[in-house]
Design an enzyme around this catalytic site. Structure first.
Site, PDB file in Angstrom:
ATOM      1  N   LEU A   8       4.020  11.199  13.870  1.00 52.76           N
ATOM      2  CA  LEU A   8       4.575  12.401  14.510  1.00 52.76           C
ATOM      3  C   LEU A   8       6.098  12.570  14.335  1.00 52.76           C
ATOM      4  O   LEU A   8       6.544  13.591  13.797  1.00 52.76           O
ATOM      5  CB  LEU A   8       4.229  12.414  16.000  1.00 52.76           C
ATOM      6  N   LYS A  18      -8.504  -2.415  15.082  1.00 56.09           N
ATOM      7  CA  LYS A  18      -7.473  -3.272  15.688  1.00 56.09           C
ATOM      8  C   LYS A  18      -8.086  -4.133  16.801  1.00 56.09           C
ATOM      9  O   LYS A  18      -7.747  -5.310  16.946  1.00 56.09           O
ATOM     10  CB  LYS A  18      -6.320  -2.436  16.257  1.00 56.09           C
ATOM     11  N   THR A  76      -1.959  -3.107  19.423  1.00 51.40           N
ATOM     12  CA  THR A  76      -1.526  -1.784  19.840  1.00 51.40           C
ATOM     13  C   THR A  76      -2.100  -1.418  21.212  1.00 51.40           C
ATOM     14  O   THR A  76      -3.202  -1.880  21.565  1.00 51.40           O
ATOM     15  CB  THR A  76      -1.999  -0.740  18.799  1.00 51.40           C
ATOM     16  N   ASP A  77      -1.390  -0.570  21.940  1.00 50.63           N
ATOM     17  CA  ASP A  77      -1.919  -0.097  23.229  1.00 50.63           C
ATOM     18  C   ASP A  77      -3.166   0.766  23.036  1.00 50.63           C
ATOM     19  O   ASP A  77      -3.908   1.017  23.981  1.00 50.63           O
ATOM     20  CB  ASP A  77      -0.848   0.667  24.025  1.00 50.63           C
ATOM     21  N   GLU A  78      -3.429   1.199  21.789  1.00 46.62           N
ATOM     22  CA  GLU A  78      -4.605   2.050  21.542  1.00 46.62           C
ATOM     23  C   GLU A  78      -5.913   1.317  21.779  1.00 46.62           C
ATOM     24  O   GLU A  78      -6.953   1.955  21.929  1.00 46.62           O
ATOM     25  CB  GLU A  78      -4.602   2.589  20.107  1.00 46.62           C
ATOM     26  N   THR A 113       0.876  -1.175   0.000  1.00 48.71           N
ATOM     27  CA  THR A 113       0.000   0.000   0.000  1.00 48.71           C
ATOM     28  C   THR A 113       0.916   1.229   0.000  1.00 48.71           C
ATOM     29  O   THR A 113       2.150   1.094  -0.047  1.00 48.71           O
ATOM     30  CB  THR A 113      -0.867   0.052   1.274  1.00 48.71           C
ATOM     31  N   TYR A 127      -9.352   3.495  13.687  1.00 47.29           N
ATOM     32  CA  TYR A 127      -8.166   2.625  13.632  1.00 47.29           C
ATOM     33  C   TYR A 127      -8.142   1.676  14.823  1.00 47.29           C
ATOM     34  O   TYR A 127      -8.060   0.446  14.663  1.00 47.29           O
ATOM     35  CB  TYR A 127      -6.874   3.465  13.592  1.00 47.29           C
ATOM     36  N   SER A 128      -8.238   2.240  16.039  1.00 47.70           N
ATOM     37  CA  SER A 128      -8.106   1.372  17.216  1.00 47.70           C
ATOM     38  C   SER A 128      -9.305   0.431  17.342  1.00 47.70           C
ATOM     39  O   SER A 128      -9.158  -0.699  17.821  1.00 47.70           O
ATOM     40  CB  SER A 128      -7.881   2.178  18.490  1.00 47.70           C
TER      41      SER A 128
HETATM   42  P1  NAD Z   1       2.963   0.636   8.448  1.00 53.93           P
HETATM   43  O1  NAD Z   1       1.755   1.397   8.022  1.00 53.93           O
HETATM   44  O2  NAD Z   1       4.306   1.262   8.381  1.00 53.93           O
HETATM   45  O3  NAD Z   1       3.036  -0.728   7.625  1.00 53.93           O
HETATM   46  C1  NAD Z   1       1.925  -1.508   7.333  1.00 53.93           C
HETATM   47  C2  NAD Z   1       2.328  -2.516   6.268  1.00 53.93           C
HETATM   48  O4  NAD Z   1       1.216  -3.372   6.016  1.00 53.93           O
HETATM   49  C3  NAD Z   1       2.703  -1.879   4.930  1.00 53.93           C
HETATM   50  O5  NAD Z   1       3.860  -2.481   4.403  1.00 53.93           O
HETATM   51  C4  NAD Z   1       1.495  -2.159   4.049  1.00 53.93           C
HETATM   52  O6  NAD Z   1       1.823  -2.256   2.672  1.00 53.93           O
HETATM   53  C5  NAD Z   1       1.035  -3.487   4.609  1.00 53.93           C
HETATM   54  N1  NAD Z   1      -0.388  -3.763   4.351  1.00 53.93           N
HETATM   55  C6  NAD Z   1      -1.433  -2.927   4.558  1.00 53.93           C
HETATM   56  N2  NAD Z   1      -2.580  -3.533   4.185  1.00 53.93           N
HETATM   57  C7  NAD Z   1      -2.244  -4.777   3.755  1.00 53.93           C
HETATM   58  C8  NAD Z   1      -2.985  -5.883   3.262  1.00 53.93           C
HETATM   59  N3  NAD Z   1      -4.317  -5.824   3.133  1.00 53.93           N
HETATM   60  N4  NAD Z   1      -2.320  -7.006   2.913  1.00 53.93           N
HETATM   61  C9  NAD Z   1      -0.969  -7.083   3.046  1.00 53.93           C
HETATM   62  N5  NAD Z   1      -0.222  -6.060   3.475  1.00 53.93           N
HETATM   63  C10 NAD Z   1      -0.844  -4.930   3.847  1.00 53.93           C
HETATM   64  O7  NAD Z   1       2.635   0.143   9.929  1.00 53.93           O
HETATM   65  P2  NAD Z   1       3.603  -0.019  11.197  1.00 53.93           P
HETATM   66  O8  NAD Z   1       3.680   1.268  11.910  1.00 53.93           O
HETATM   67  O9  NAD Z   1       4.825  -0.742  10.808  1.00 53.93           O
HETATM   68  O10 NAD Z   1       2.680  -0.982  12.079  1.00 53.93           O
HETATM   69  C11 NAD Z   1       2.780  -2.392  11.928  1.00 53.93           C
HETATM   70  C12 NAD Z   1       1.822  -3.048  12.896  1.00 53.93           C
HETATM   71  O11 NAD Z   1       2.115  -2.649  14.223  1.00 53.93           O
HETATM   72  C13 NAD Z   1       0.361  -2.659  12.659  1.00 53.93           C
HETATM   73  O12 NAD Z   1      -0.426  -3.796  12.891  1.00 53.93           O
HETATM   74  C14 NAD Z   1       0.086  -1.603  13.724  1.00 53.93           C
HETATM   75  O13 NAD Z   1      -1.276  -1.614  14.090  1.00 53.93           O
HETATM   76  C15 NAD Z   1       0.968  -2.097  14.859  1.00 53.93           C
HETATM   77  N6  NAD Z   1       1.489  -1.088  15.785  1.00 53.93           N
HETATM   78  C16 NAD Z   1       2.145   0.021  15.328  1.00 53.93           C
HETATM   79  C17 NAD Z   1       2.702   0.915  16.246  1.00 53.93           C
HETATM   80  C18 NAD Z   1       3.439   2.157  15.798  1.00 53.93           C
HETATM   81  O14 NAD Z   1       3.704   3.028  16.634  1.00 53.93           O
HETATM   82  N7  NAD Z   1       3.827   2.283  14.535  1.00 53.93           N
HETATM   83  C19 NAD Z   1       2.582   0.662  17.622  1.00 53.93           C
HETATM   84  C20 NAD Z   1       1.902  -0.484  18.043  1.00 53.93           C
HETATM   85  C21 NAD Z   1       1.372  -1.364  17.118  1.00 53.93           C
HETATM   86  O1  DAU Z   2       0.070   3.800  20.456  1.00 56.80           O
HETATM   87  C1  DAU Z   2       0.358   2.974  19.362  1.00 56.80           C
HETATM   88  C2  DAU Z   2      -0.086   3.651  18.092  1.00 56.80           C
HETATM   89  O2  DAU Z   2       0.809   4.741  17.882  1.00 56.80           O
HETATM   90  C3  DAU Z   2      -0.080   2.730  16.883  1.00 56.80           C
HETATM   91  O3  DAU Z   2      -1.023   1.720  17.083  1.00 56.80           O
HETATM   92  C4  DAU Z   2      -0.385   3.499  15.601  1.00 56.80           C
HETATM   93  O4  DAU Z   2      -0.267   2.653  14.474  1.00 56.80           O
HETATM   94  C5  DAU Z   2       0.596   4.639  15.474  1.00 56.80           C
HETATM   95  O5  DAU Z   2       0.276   5.424  14.343  1.00 56.80           O
HETATM   96  C6  DAU Z   2       0.585   5.502  16.732  1.00 56.80           C
HETATM   97  O6  DAU Z   2      -0.666   6.220  16.871  1.00 56.80           O
HETATM   98  P1  DAU Z   2      -0.701   7.755  17.345  1.00 56.80           P
HETATM   99  O7  DAU Z   2      -1.969   8.342  16.892  1.00 56.80           O
HETATM  100  O8  DAU Z   2      -0.330   7.883  18.772  1.00 56.80           O
HETATM  101  O9  DAU Z   2       0.569   8.277  16.471  1.00 56.80           O
HETATM  102  P2  DAU Z   2       0.805   9.596  15.613  1.00 56.80           P
HETATM  103  O10 DAU Z   2       2.245   9.595  15.225  1.00 56.80           O
HETATM  104  O11 DAU Z   2      -0.207   9.773  14.546  1.00 56.80           O
HETATM  105  O12 DAU Z   2       0.583  10.747  16.691  1.00 56.80           O
HETATM  106  C7  DAU Z   2       1.334  10.807  17.892  1.00 56.80           C
HETATM  107  C8  DAU Z   2       0.816  11.983  18.686  1.00 56.80           C
HETATM  108  O13 DAU Z   2       1.178  13.198  17.983  1.00 56.80           O
HETATM  109  C9  DAU Z   2      -0.693  12.028  18.824  1.00 56.80           C
HETATM  110  O14 DAU Z   2      -1.037  12.517  20.111  1.00 56.80           O
HETATM  111  C10 DAU Z   2      -1.139  13.010  17.743  1.00 56.80           C
HETATM  112  C11 DAU Z   2       0.032  13.968  17.647  1.00 56.80           C
HETATM  113  N1  DAU Z   2       0.252  14.553  16.315  1.00 56.80           N
HETATM  114  C12 DAU Z   2       0.410  13.698  15.261  1.00 56.80           C
HETATM  115  C13 DAU Z   2       0.587  14.188  13.986  1.00 56.80           C
HETATM  116  C14 DAU Z   2       0.748  13.242  12.813  1.00 56.80           C
HETATM  117  C15 DAU Z   2       0.300  15.926  16.119  1.00 56.80           C
HETATM  118  O15 DAU Z   2       0.182  16.708  17.092  1.00 56.80           O
HETATM  119  N2  DAU Z   2       0.467  16.410  14.871  1.00 56.80           N
HETATM  120  C16 DAU Z   2       0.596  15.598  13.784  1.00 56.80           C
HETATM  121  O16 DAU Z   2       0.734  16.119  12.640  1.00 56.80           O
END
Ligand code: NAD
Ligand code: DAU
Length: 340
Positions: A190, A154, A126-128, A37, A150-151
């Site tokens: 962020l 999940k 996720t903790d969300e 994606t 999203y959450s």
């Molecule tokens: P990301 O958005 O960077 O990557 C998601 C990946 O999934 C991409 O490579 C995308 O191409 C692939 N994908 C999406 N839809 C798909 C589908 N239908 N089939 C196959 N592949 C598909 O996400 P990330 O930040 O690396 O998060 C990975 C996992 O960890 C997610 O499940 C997310 O909910 C969880 N998570 C993320 C965070 C965070 O802070 N980034 C924290 C806790 C949990």
């Molecule tokens: O807690 C785990 C989650 O953390 C994961 O499950 C999600 O995949 C991941 O995207 C992340 O979610 P958040 O919503 O916490 O992350 P984000 O980076 O979008 O935002 C972090 C914080 O910063 C949130 O309080 C919103 C704020 N923010 C974010 C963006 C993108 C801003 O203030 N400005 C911004 O432009």
């Protein structure tokens, strides 16, 4: 376990996990299944592309036929599911793909495990899913109370994992990670968004007053936690993976600007995210007690290294920040910044 399917392995955390597993376990074959994606990026997998124990398959986890074919072709005996739509702001704009991947996709993977007798299913959550907490820390048996599409999706995926364990006896495990950061993080979240915008002296749109709290976990610590649970987690169990490292968004923003030597005048307070969770906080007691896991990368060092990685790897993020990215940027920030 010999042949592991890592879904979503071209994304941020999934690709870090693949790089880590390919090095650490040369005796395993790691097969990535990723739809590529907007967030999936084969550049994230360049460091392993020529390794003999790594294979890539492009496909959708919600496509049952493709999933079953790939699992059979590679004789898969464990699935680790990172694939997801992962950005809260996009889920507010259009939740459709979130339901499709984060709920239906998880169901399709579970069904493949049941039909093909795949021994292990580890799900990345996720903790969300707990929602926001003003004081204290969520434990694994606290109720789920997600607040954004999203959450909620999940949480739906997680409940399906639980159901397949209870109903069909699948060996499932779940980890709930906190906000993860590090290299190769798509620049809509962020930290990578603000770092790459600040490098170009562009405004940093901070939602609301910026006092919301997130618990930051370095990506390598996240991967280590998943590895431990994959190998040692008890069937049907859920484990928190927290960073033990809470900071307000405004504080993170100041640190990024200080590391880059940029002025605080780049910060623009903009209209808040609807339903914005104020604070995420989870307890690591269970994982620490069972497997002695805790996050061990010092935050200051990890943040500095991460910022330096974006400074030194413009080739990686500049090509992402074009096309669809710019359309999304305009929708998400155009009016907010104009009104700031
Ligand atoms: P990301 O958005 O960077 O990557 C998601 C990946 O999934 C991409 O490579 C995308 O191409 C692939 N994908 C999406 N839809 C798909 C589908 N239908 N089939 C196959 N592949 C598909 O996400 P990330 O930040 O690396 O998060 C990975 C996992 O960890 C997610 O499940 C997310 O909910 C969880 N998570 C993320 C965070 C965070 O802070 N980034 C924290 C806790 C949990
Ligand atoms: O807690 C785990 C989650 O953390 C994961 O499950 C999600 O995949 C991941 O995207 C992340 O979610 P958040 O919503 O916490 O992350 P984000 O980076 O979008 O935002 C972090 C914080 O910063 C949130 O309080 C919103 C704020 N923010 C974010 C963006 C993108 C801003 O203030 N400005 C911004 O432009």
């Amino acid at each position: 376990m010999k042949n592991i399917l890592v879904t979503g392995g071209a994304g941020f955390i999934g690709s870090a996990f693949v790089r880590y597993m390919v090095e650490k376990y040369p005796q395993y074959t790691i097969v990535v299944l990723d739809k590529l994606t907007y967030a999936g990026n084969l550049d994230n997998l360049l460091p392993v592309k020529d390794k003999p124990n790594y294979h890539f398959e492009r496909g959708d986890i919600a496509d049952a036929e493709a999933v079953e074919r790939i699992c059979q072709e590679h004789n898969i005996d464990a699935i680790v599911n990172f694939a997801a739509e992962s950005h809260v702001d996009r889920s507010i704009m259009n939740p459709n793909a979130f339901l499709q991947t984060d709920v239906v996709g998880v169901y399709v993977l579970l069904e493949a495990c049941r039909k093909l007798g795949i021994e292990r299913f580890h799900h990345i959550s996720t903790d969300e899913v707990y929602g926001s907490i003003d004081e204290g820390h969520f434990k694994e048996d606290d109720p789920l109370s997600p607040n954004n599409p999203y959450s909620a999706s999940k949480a739906g995926g997680e409940l399906m994992v639980r159901a397949y364990h209870v109903t069909h006896g699948l060996h499932t495990t779940i980890t709930r990670g906190s906000n993860t950061f590090g290299p190769y993080h798509y620049p809509e979240k962020l930290i990578p968004f603000f770092v790459t915008e600040a490098i170009d002296d562009r405004p940093l749109p901070l939602y609301g007053d910026g006092t919301q709290v997130r618990d930051w976990l370095y990506v390598e610590d996240h991967c280590r936690g998943v590895d431990i649970v994959l190998h040692q987690g008890a069937p049907g169990e859920v484990y928190n993976l927290g960073g033990e490292n809470e900071h307000q968004n405004i504080e993170i923003t100041h640190r990024i600007l200080d590391i880059l030597g940029k002025p605080r005048s780049l910060i623009k307070h903009v209209e808040d995210r609807p339903g914005h969770d104020r604070r995420y906080a989870i307890s690591n007691d269970k994982l620490r007690a069972h497997f002695n896991w805790s996050p061990d990368t010092p935050f200051e060092t990890a943040l500095e290294q991460t910022v330096r990685w974006y400074v030194e790897n413009e080739w990686w993020w500049r090509k992402i920040k074009s096309g669809e990215y710019l359309e999304y940027y305009k929708k998400q920030y155009g009016e907010r910044l104009a009104n700031a």
